[in-house]
Design an enzyme around this catalytic site. Structure first.
Site, PDB file in Angstrom:
ATOM      1  N   ARG A  79      50.126  34.976  39.722  1.00  0.00           N
ATOM      2  CA  ARG A  79      50.350  35.276  38.304  1.00  0.00           C
ATOM      3  C   ARG A  79      51.181  36.545  38.221  1.00  0.00           C
ATOM      4  O   ARG A  79      51.404  37.224  39.231  1.00  0.00           O
ATOM      5  CB  ARG A  79      49.017  35.511  37.599  1.00  0.00           C
ATOM      6  CG  ARG A  79      48.173  36.571  38.311  1.00  0.00           C
ATOM      7  CD  ARG A  79      46.927  36.958  37.557  1.00  0.00           C
ATOM      8  NE  ARG A  79      45.986  37.712  38.365  1.00  0.00           N
ATOM      9  CZ  ARG A  79      46.100  38.989  38.685  1.00  0.00           C
ATOM     10  NH1 ARG A  79      47.143  39.683  38.267  1.00  0.00           N
ATOM     11  NH2 ARG A  79      45.189  39.593  39.423  1.00  0.00           N
ATOM     12  N   LYS A 100      33.800  39.897  52.431  1.00  0.00           N
ATOM     13  CA  LYS A 100      34.595  39.613  51.241  1.00  0.00           C
ATOM     14  C   LYS A 100      34.265  38.236  50.694  1.00  0.00           C
ATOM     15  O   LYS A 100      34.151  37.262  51.453  1.00  0.00           O
ATOM     16  CB  LYS A 100      36.102  39.669  51.571  1.00  0.00           C
ATOM     17  CG  LYS A 100      36.592  41.016  52.027  1.00  0.00           C
ATOM     18  CD  LYS A 100      38.061  40.987  52.416  1.00  0.00           C
ATOM     19  CE  LYS A 100      38.974  40.839  51.228  1.00  0.00           C
ATOM     20  NZ  LYS A 100      40.404  40.957  51.616  1.00  0.00           N
ATOM     21  N   GLY A 130      37.145  43.206  43.557  1.00  0.00           N
ATOM     22  CA  GLY A 130      36.126  43.897  44.341  1.00  0.00           C
ATOM     23  C   GLY A 130      34.748  43.275  44.256  1.00  0.00           C
ATOM     24  O   GLY A 130      33.815  43.771  44.893  1.00  0.00           O
ATOM     25  N   LYS A 159      42.737  49.014  40.212  1.00  0.00           N
ATOM     26  CA  LYS A 159      43.878  49.920  40.267  1.00  0.00           C
ATOM     27  C   LYS A 159      43.920  50.821  39.038  1.00  0.00           C
ATOM     28  O   LYS A 159      43.622  50.390  37.921  1.00  0.00           O
ATOM     29  CB  LYS A 159      45.169  49.115  40.361  1.00  0.00           C
ATOM     30  CG  LYS A 159      45.235  48.198  41.570  1.00  0.00           C
ATOM     31  CD  LYS A 159      46.344  47.169  41.429  1.00  0.00           C
ATOM     32  CE  LYS A 159      46.307  46.157  42.548  1.00  0.00           C
ATOM     33  NZ  LYS A 159      47.261  45.051  42.331  1.00  0.00           N
ATOM     34  N   GLU A 201      50.004  40.723  48.515  1.00  0.00           N
ATOM     35  CA  GLU A 201      49.371  42.025  48.677  1.00  0.00           C
ATOM     36  C   GLU A 201      49.062  42.294  50.148  1.00  0.00           C
ATOM     37  O   GLU A 201      48.533  41.427  50.850  1.00  0.00           O
ATOM     38  CB  GLU A 201      48.097  42.093  47.835  1.00  0.00           C
ATOM     39  CG  GLU A 201      48.345  41.741  46.367  1.00  0.00           C
ATOM     40  CD  GLU A 201      47.371  42.410  45.433  1.00  0.00           C
ATOM     41  OE1 GLU A 201      46.551  43.224  45.882  1.00  0.00           O
ATOM     42  OE2 GLU A 201      47.443  42.112  44.225  1.00  0.00           O
ATOM     43  N   VAL A 250      49.350  43.310  35.975  1.00  0.00           N
ATOM     44  CA  VAL A 250      49.357  44.407  35.007  1.00  0.00           C
ATOM     45  C   VAL A 250      50.493  45.379  35.312  1.00  0.00           C
ATOM     46  O   VAL A 250      51.155  45.894  34.414  1.00  0.00           O
ATOM     47  CB  VAL A 250      47.998  45.149  35.036  1.00  0.00           C
ATOM     48  CG1 VAL A 250      48.004  46.326  34.063  1.00  0.00           C
ATOM     49  CG2 VAL A 250      46.859  44.194  34.705  1.00  0.00           C
ATOM     50  N   HIS A 294      47.401  50.380  49.798  1.00  0.00           N
ATOM     51  CA  HIS A 294      47.510  49.054  49.189  1.00  0.00           C
ATOM     52  C   HIS A 294      48.945  48.915  48.687  1.00  0.00           C
ATOM     53  O   HIS A 294      49.341  49.573  47.727  1.00  0.00           O
ATOM     54  CB  HIS A 294      46.510  48.958  48.034  1.00  0.00           C
ATOM     55  CG  HIS A 294      46.484  47.627  47.348  1.00  0.00           C
ATOM     56  ND1 HIS A 294      45.364  47.122  46.747  1.00  0.00           N
ATOM     57  CD2 HIS A 294      47.447  46.692  47.145  1.00  0.00           C
ATOM     58  CE1 HIS A 294      45.629  45.946  46.212  1.00  0.00           C
ATOM     59  NE2 HIS A 294      46.900  45.669  46.427  1.00  0.00           N
TER      60      HIS A 294
END
Length: 450
Positions: A292, A158, A165, A237, A275, A295, A208
């Site tokens: 933040r 990562k 991603g 997503k 998350e 969406v 997730h």
């Protein structure tokens, strides 16, 4: 409360912030590129300032132009929305240096949690569960091989910076490690200007699940329950729902407690999201913190009755959040969000920009549509492909599934390809309808369709 704020974004999120501000009696300033001059958010705002040409790198990402627009119009604060400069610590500092309030967390928080390796170590130190991973960045293939051998394959490479991603690679076979390691570093360097990567043990077939948090300067630290965001393609997503069908009340409580620890550990203020990966045996692990609004925030609003954008404005203005007295929150009803993108699912979700010749959103009980689009609007190739967010809500998940089918059937968009047919197909899938979708759902369940 502020008298005037500038919204440093475009599209549906700019309009969402402006509407919340108007309800609080706050005037708004829109900034726009030449490409967006005739869009609805620009017309809706009390004032508007052009900040450059179509390319985001020459307009929405130019901090000096945005700061100048705020100073020229007398705005007291800047809301960054999501994307663009929303998680840019340098921009948060630039706001402070120009006596402007950044409607979000401190620059120090953004930096600390924006580096995934640093964030992971911070969470470990405060007792939030983390996936077994490397201690900091992995600088050589040999280091990567030693770590992978120690925890066992599969592993996940990562990028330590960024998201979406980029710079992320799964490695199931030791023979593939070197190639995937080098590819991840190259992609991360190109996307974020930082090619640092770290390694984690790969959790197979996780869900997730993320917890929406709010914190203010008065000691209030609350969670607005969780969202399940497991339906993704290329780590982006597509469908989000709240509450997660995978969580028991005890597991929901444990995740909320962990999220509260995370907020305290970095002295966080404003809205954010913790998350988690949820394994098939109901173990959860910290993945990252988004500093933040996201969406998918409307699904949390629907099951809690909290206007997250208004709370952001109150917190940034130095006021206590208005919903703190109602905590702790338990979900009432169910909500689901479908991201309607200008993409062609039949061709690997290829972007489909162009002019919309017909736009007729659904309505009726339990239906909310967030968009900046009208018939005749153009979807630009320069920006994100999001056309609209369709949110449906009801008394339980079964009603929401039925309402989602009805609303998607009513939603008419012509002139471009969209993800509406994909969403409609998902709502006929037995695994999804049973509430059992994991992050490999599209690959394992929708392959024939795609």
């Amino acid at each position: 409360m502020f008298k005037k704020i500038l919204v440093a974004n475009r599209g549906e999120v700019a309009l969402r912030v402006m509407r919340a501000a108007r309800e609080l009696g706050v005037k708004t300033v829109a900034v726009y590129s030449t490409e967006d001059a005739d869009t609805y958010p620009v017309r809706y705002a009390d004032e508007a300032v052009c900040i450059g040409p179509a390319q985001a790198a020459k307009s929405y990402l130019v901090m000096s132009n945005i700061i100048a627009a705020a100073n020229t119009t007398g705005a007291e604060a800047i809301h960054p929305g999501y994307g663009f400069l929303a998680e840019n610590a340098e921009f948060a500092r630039a706001c402070a240096d120009n006596d402007l309030v950044f409607i979000g967390p401190s620059a120090e928080c953004i930096e600390r949690m924006g580096d995934k390796s640093s964030a992971r170590e911070t969470m470990k130190a405060c007792g939030v569960p983390t996936v077994p991973g490397s201690d900091g960045c992995i600088d050589t293939v040999e280091e990567a091989r030693r770590f992978a051998d120690s925890v066992g394959y599969p592993v996940l490479i990562k990028a330590t910076a960024g998201g979406g991603g980029k710079g992320m690679r799964e490695v199931h076979d030791p023979a593939d490690l070197e190639a995937q390691y080098r590819a991840a570093r190259t992609e991360a360097g190109a996307a974020f200007g930082n090619d640092g990567v770290y390694l984690e043990k790969l959790v197979l077939r996780p869900r997730h699940v993320e917890v929406q948090v709010l914190a203010d300067d008065f000691g209030n630290n609350i969670s607005l329950c969780e969202r399940d965001c497991s339906v993704q393609r290329r780590h982006q997503k597509l469908i989000e729902e709240a509450p997660s069908p995978a969580l028991s009340d005890d597991l929901r409580h444990a995740m909320s407690v962990a999220a509260a620890k995370a907020v305290r550990a970095v002295d966080y203020r404003n809205a954010g999201t913790i998350e988690f990966l949820l394994s098939s045996d109901n173990q959860f692990y910290f993945m990252e913190m988004n500093t933040r609004v996201q969406v998918e925030h409307p699904v949390s609003e629907q099951i809690t009755g909290v206007d997250i954008i208004k709370e952001q404005l109150r917190i940034a203005a130095g006021e206590p959040m208005s919903c703190a007295s109602r905590a702790p929150f338990s979900p009432f009803g169910h909500a689901m969000e479908f991201r309607i993108n200008a993409e062609d699912p039949d061709c690997g979700f290829r972007p489909s920009p162009g002019a919309i010749t017909r736009f007729e959103p659904p309505s009726g009980p339990g239906v909310r549509v967030e968009s900046y689009i009208k018939s005749g609007s153009k979807i630009s190739p320069y920006y994100d492909s999001l056309v609209a967010k369709l949110i449906v809500f009801g008394q339980d998940r079964e009603e929401v599934l039925a309402r989602g089918r009805r609303a998607l059937d009513e939603f008419v968009i012509e002139g471009i390809k969209t993800t509406i047919p994909f969403h409609r197909a998902v709502l006929e899938n037995e695994v999804f309808c049973a509430g059992e979708a994991a992050t490999d759902f599209i690959e394992t369940q929708m392959g024939d369709l795609l």
